[in-house]
Design a protein around this motif. Structure first.
Motif, PDB file in Angstrom:
ATOM      1  N   HIS A 407      14.114 -93.945  28.658  1.00 35.16           N
ATOM      2  CA  HIS A 407      14.346 -94.953  27.634  1.00 35.16           C
ATOM      3  C   HIS A 407      14.479 -94.392  26.221  1.00 35.16           C
ATOM      4  N   GLY A 408      14.250 -93.101  26.021  1.00 34.90           N
ATOM      5  CA  GLY A 408      14.365 -92.527  24.692  1.00 34.90           C
ATOM      6  C   GLY A 408      13.205 -92.897  23.783  1.00 34.90           C
ATOM      7  N   TYR A 409      13.244 -92.352  22.574  1.00 35.08           N
ATOM      8  CA  TYR A 409      12.192 -92.624  21.600  1.00 35.08           C
ATOM      9  C   TYR A 409      12.693 -92.292  20.208  1.00 35.08           C
ATOM     10  N   MET A 410      11.905 -92.671  19.203  1.00 36.02           N
ATOM     11  CA  MET A 410      12.201 -92.346  17.806  1.00 36.02           C
ATOM     12  C   MET A 410      11.026 -91.574  17.236  1.00 36.02           C
ATOM     13  N   ASN A 411      11.331 -90.502  16.507  1.00 40.49           N
ATOM     14  CA  ASN A 411      10.248 -89.785  15.841  1.00 40.49           C
ATOM     15  C   ASN A 411      10.425 -89.840  14.327  1.00 40.49           C
ATOM     16  N   ARG A 412       9.351 -89.532  13.644  1.00 48.63           N
ATOM     17  CA  ARG A 412       9.331 -89.546  12.188  1.00 48.63           C
ATOM     18  C   ARG A 412       8.959 -88.155  11.674  1.00 48.63           C
ATOM     19  N   VAL A 413       9.728 -87.634  10.739  1.00 53.76           N
ATOM     20  CA  VAL A 413       9.466 -86.349  10.094  1.00 53.76           C
ATOM     21  C   VAL A 413       9.037 -86.630   8.657  1.00 53.76           C
ATOM     22  N   ILE A 414       7.833 -86.221   8.317  1.00 50.83           N
ATOM     23  CA  ILE A 414       7.293 -86.442   6.975  1.00 50.83           C
ATOM     24  C   ILE A 414       7.117 -85.079   6.317  1.00 50.83           C
ATOM     25  N   GLU A 415       7.956 -84.790   5.343  1.00 48.52           N
ATOM     26  CA  GLU A 415       7.939 -83.473   4.701  1.00 48.52           C
ATOM     27  C   GLU A 415       6.651 -83.247   3.898  1.00 48.52           C
ATOM     28  N   LYS A 416       6.229 -82.000   3.832  1.00 51.36           N
ATOM     29  CA  LYS A 416       5.041 -81.643   3.069  1.00 51.36           C
ATOM     30  C   LYS A 416       5.205 -82.060   1.606  1.00 51.36           C
ATOM     31  N   ASN A 417       4.193 -82.744   1.093  1.00 50.84           N
ATOM     32  CA  ASN A 417       4.196 -83.250  -0.290  1.00 50.84           C
ATOM     33  C   ASN A 417       5.382 -84.179  -0.570  1.00 50.84           C
ATOM     34  N   GLY A 418       5.954 -84.749   0.486  1.00 47.19           N
ATOM     35  CA  GLY A 418       7.073 -85.660   0.308  1.00 47.19           C
ATOM     36  C   GLY A 418       8.326 -85.008  -0.238  1.00 47.19           C
ATOM     37  N   ASP A 419       8.451 -83.692  -0.081  1.00 48.57           N
ATOM     38  CA  ASP A 419       9.585 -82.952  -0.642  1.00 48.57           C
ATOM     39  C   ASP A 419      10.552 -82.554   0.461  1.00 48.57           C
ATOM     40  N   PRO A 420      11.776 -83.105   0.472  1.00 46.01           N
ATOM     41  CA  PRO A 420      12.751 -82.721   1.497  1.00 46.01           C
ATOM     42  C   PRO A 420      13.091 -81.237   1.505  1.00 46.01           C
ATOM     43  N   GLY A 421      12.781 -80.537   0.437  1.00 46.62           N
ATOM     44  CA  GLY A 421      13.030 -79.105   0.402  1.00 46.62           C
ATOM     45  C   GLY A 421      11.888 -78.258   0.920  1.00 46.62           C
ATOM     46  N   ALA A 422      10.842 -78.891   1.439  1.00 45.08           N
ATOM     47  CA  ALA A 422       9.659 -78.167   1.906  1.00 45.08           C
ATOM     48  C   ALA A 422       9.958 -77.345   3.152  1.00 45.08           C
ATOM     49  N   ASP A 423       9.076 -76.375   3.433  1.00 47.78           N
ATOM     50  CA  ASP A 423       9.268 -75.544   4.624  1.00 47.78           C
ATOM     51  C   ASP A 423       8.414 -75.995   5.799  1.00 47.78           C
ATOM     52  N   SER A 424       7.625 -77.069   5.635  1.00 51.73           N
ATOM     53  CA  SER A 424       6.812 -77.575   6.725  1.00 51.73           C
ATOM     54  C   SER A 424       6.775 -79.101   6.681  1.00 51.73           C
ATOM     55  N   PHE A 425       6.334 -79.709   7.776  1.00 55.97           N
ATOM     56  CA  PHE A 425       6.382 -81.167   7.885  1.00 55.97           C
ATOM     57  C   PHE A 425       5.377 -81.632   8.935  1.00 55.97           C
ATOM     58  N   ASP A 426       5.106 -82.929   8.899  1.00 54.27           N
ATOM     59  CA  ASP A 426       4.343 -83.578   9.954  1.00 54.27           C
ATOM     60  C   ASP A 426       5.330 -84.297  10.855  1.00 54.27           C
ATOM     61  N   PHE A 427       4.943 -84.443  12.104  1.00 55.33           N
ATOM     62  CA  PHE A 427       5.855 -85.012  13.095  1.00 55.33           C
ATOM     63  C   PHE A 427       5.072 -85.941  14.008  1.00 55.33           C
ATOM     64  N   ASP A 428       5.590 -87.149  14.216  1.00 51.38           N
ATOM     65  CA  ASP A 428       4.973 -88.019  15.193  1.00 51.38           C
ATOM     66  C   ASP A 428       6.023 -88.929  15.814  1.00 51.38           C
ATOM     67  N   VAL A 429       5.636 -89.597  16.882  1.00 52.81           N
ATOM     68  CA  VAL A 429       6.517 -90.549  17.547  1.00 52.81           C
ATOM     69  C   VAL A 429       6.310 -91.902  16.896  1.00 52.81           C
TER      70      VAL A 429
END
Length: 554
Positions: A407-429
């Motif tokens: 059935h598929g799924y959607m995930n969310r990528v939240i960049e470190k400090n809210g900066d799209p230029g960051a080198d790390s992120f949080d990830f969840d479904v």
């Protein structure tokens, strides 16, 4: 799947106010309900008549019509083969991404950009006895690729129509010349090419910050082989301008070559252009390009140069890290005696070592480079959208039956400090498809201005009404209301005719009109009948088309 009952506006507002159904906006202010009526009322301002006005969700259906809630109407703007201008150019095959560009600021007159995503040969899929396409078939196939830019308007009766006499309407096809930009231009990786012929399988797109459109070339392999095109010239993201014919069509090699799915553009905190990208194939990764230069609104179309130089990354979802794709890193990894080729690549280590000699090779074979360096292959990360308030990235992973991801799924990528230029992120479904959520196989995604997420399903045409997806019947378009809390069901807004599916949903600026592509199944696919939709006078077979949906008002 539990039965959905029609609900009133009052009930719907209460439904949103409790956060019962969906997905996203608790961090945005829109989702901060705090038990007050204010937030729910703000979602449905009668003064703005937003697209998120209450509607009665429809039931899943299995017939040959395009079904909408009571009070809504779909106007067919253009279908495959329709003439779009006095020159006689015709609307291409496999409608997909759409974007409305107002003329003189109007919400009821403008140019509509429509991509064409067919990865087969449209109605020209017959072959000679030797299994090859004839020259006439090749010509027809390439003419149907690319994009259509049509002029549309809403008449005094409220019906949307195409202006077939427009001097602004035009086609971009598999024959137009495209300039290559960036590090792979003129390199051995693309066999020395600086200019290439045409574009194919353009499913995805995104409007840039400077008013152009970026289009991703998806599953280009079959078209390339059957038409004799150089495969290295396809699989890129290209840029065009809806209203400026003098703007040179260009493919930006700095953004990487792979089977492109959706894309999304934003700015880093230091003003660099960030382009997120996903893939339309199984085992593809999530990518990010960060420009070397910084964006200046005053530069207008000249900002396109920012896409010629920068860094390309792929996501390691387990570590929450963006991996920069460089030739040095790839060579170092391949030279490691302990390195074992990951199974998705299905290539020998020696073959990969010969493949990567310079940075242009990394960009031309970006998927291979990403997997070599430890990026995470996923199940068709085909749809991407940025939340309009907090900027977090949502990615739809459509499905992969062999992985048990039905059935598929959607995930969310939240960049470190809210900066799209960051080198790390949080990830969840963020949301998983299935009977509890009320949708299956999410593909294209978009947010409205209130943070509500709209997604179109892409259940396989030959699997509809069977097995564990049977309860969903035909493909549909769904609304997942703005709330972070999970539970409840998505609200089905539209049901596709027969074995078709929807794609490219987008809104007019005032959000009173929804533009939506109807992708019919490819010829030869075994699937339920769509009758002769769109059922206009003279229609004898189902046709891919784009529609304007009205009715979003109190």
């Amino acid at each position: 799947m539990s039965e959905k009952k029609p609900i009133s506006r009052r009930t719907f507002l209460a439904y949103l106010g409790t956060g019962a159904a969906a997905i996203v906006a608790a961090s945005s202010g829109l989702g901060a309900f705090q038990g007050k009526a204010f937030a729910a009322d703000a979602l449905f301002s009668l003064q703005t008549n937003k697209i998120t006005d209450a509607f009665q969700p429809i039931e899943p259906a299995a017939n040959g019509e395009l079904l909408l809630p009571k009070g809504f109407k779909a106007h067919v703007l253009a279908a495959y083969g329709d003439s779009i201008n006095p020159k006689g150019d015709v609307f291409g095959y496999g409608s997909s991404f759409t974007r409305f560009f107002p003329i003189d600021g109007s919400n009821v007159k403008g140019l509509l950009w429509v991509n064409h995503a067919s990865d087969h040969h449209g109605p020209h899929n017959g072959r000679r006895t030797d299994g090859q396409l004839s020259l006439a078939q090749i010509k027809a196939t390439l003419a149907n690729q690319g994009a259509s830019i049509i002029e549309i308007y809403r008449d005094q009766d409220g019906d949307w129509k195409m202006d077939t006499e427009s001097a602004n309407a035009r086609r971009i096809t598999g024959y137009d010349p495209f300039e290559l930009t960036g590090p792979a231009r003129g390199s051995q990786s693309v066999h020395g090419a600086a200019t290439v012929q045409g574009t194919v399988v353009c499913g995805s797109g995104v409007q840039t910050l400077w008013g152009t459109v970026l289009c991703g070339e998806g599953r280009f392999g079959a078209i390339g082989r059957d038409t004799g095109l150089d495969q290295t010239h396809y699989g890129w993201i290209w840029e065009g301008h809806p209203g400026d014919r003098s703007f040179q069509l260009r493919k930006h090699t700095a953004l990487g070559r792979f089977q492109h799915g959706g894309a999304a553009m934003t700015l880093s905190k230091n003003g660099r252009v960030v382009v997120y990208m996903g893939g339309s194939a199984a085992h593809e990764c999530i990518y990010k390009f960060v420009s070397k230069g910084t964006y200046a609104a005053s530069a207008g179309k000249a900002n396109a140069e920012l896409l010629t130089e920068g860094k390309l990354y792929a996501a390691d979802l387990e570590k929450g890290q963006w991996i920069e794709l460089t030739i040095e890193a790839v060579r170092r990894t391949l030279d490691d005696s302990d390195f074992r080729v990951p199974s998705p690549l299905n290539k020998r280590k020696e073959t990969l070592t010969d493949l990567f000699r310079e940075q242009a090779d990394v960009l031309t074979h970006a998927h291979e480079a990403a997997v070599i360096l430890g990026a995470t292959p996923t199940d068709r990360p085909a749809g991407l959208a940025l939340h309009p308030s907090d900027g977090s990235l949502y990615v739809s992973h459509t499905s992969h039956a062999r992985h048990g991801n039905i059935h598929g799924y959607m995930n969310r990528v939240i960049e470190k400090n809210g900066d799209p230029g960051a080198d790390s992120f949080d990830f969840d479904v963020a949301s998983a498809g299935g009977s509890s959520s009320g949708y299956s196989c999410p593909e294209s995604m978009s947010f409205d201005s209130n943070g509500n997420l709209w997604t179109a399903s892409d259940m396989p045409a030959d699997k509809l009404n069977q097995g564990t997806i049977a309860a969903f019947k035909n493909n549909g378009l769904y609304l997942l209301p703005a709330s972070k809390k999970q539970g409840g069901s998505a609200l089905q807004f539209a049901s596709a005719p027969g074995s078709a599916h929807f794609a490219g949903q987008s809104f007019a600026p005032d959000e009173r009109t929804l533009f939506l592509s109807v992708q019919q199944p490819e010829p030869g696919e075994s699937a339920p009948s769509s009758g002769a939709w769109p059922n206009r006078p003279g229609d004898r077979a189902p046709l891919p088309a784009v529609v304007a949906i009205s009715g979003f008002h109190a």
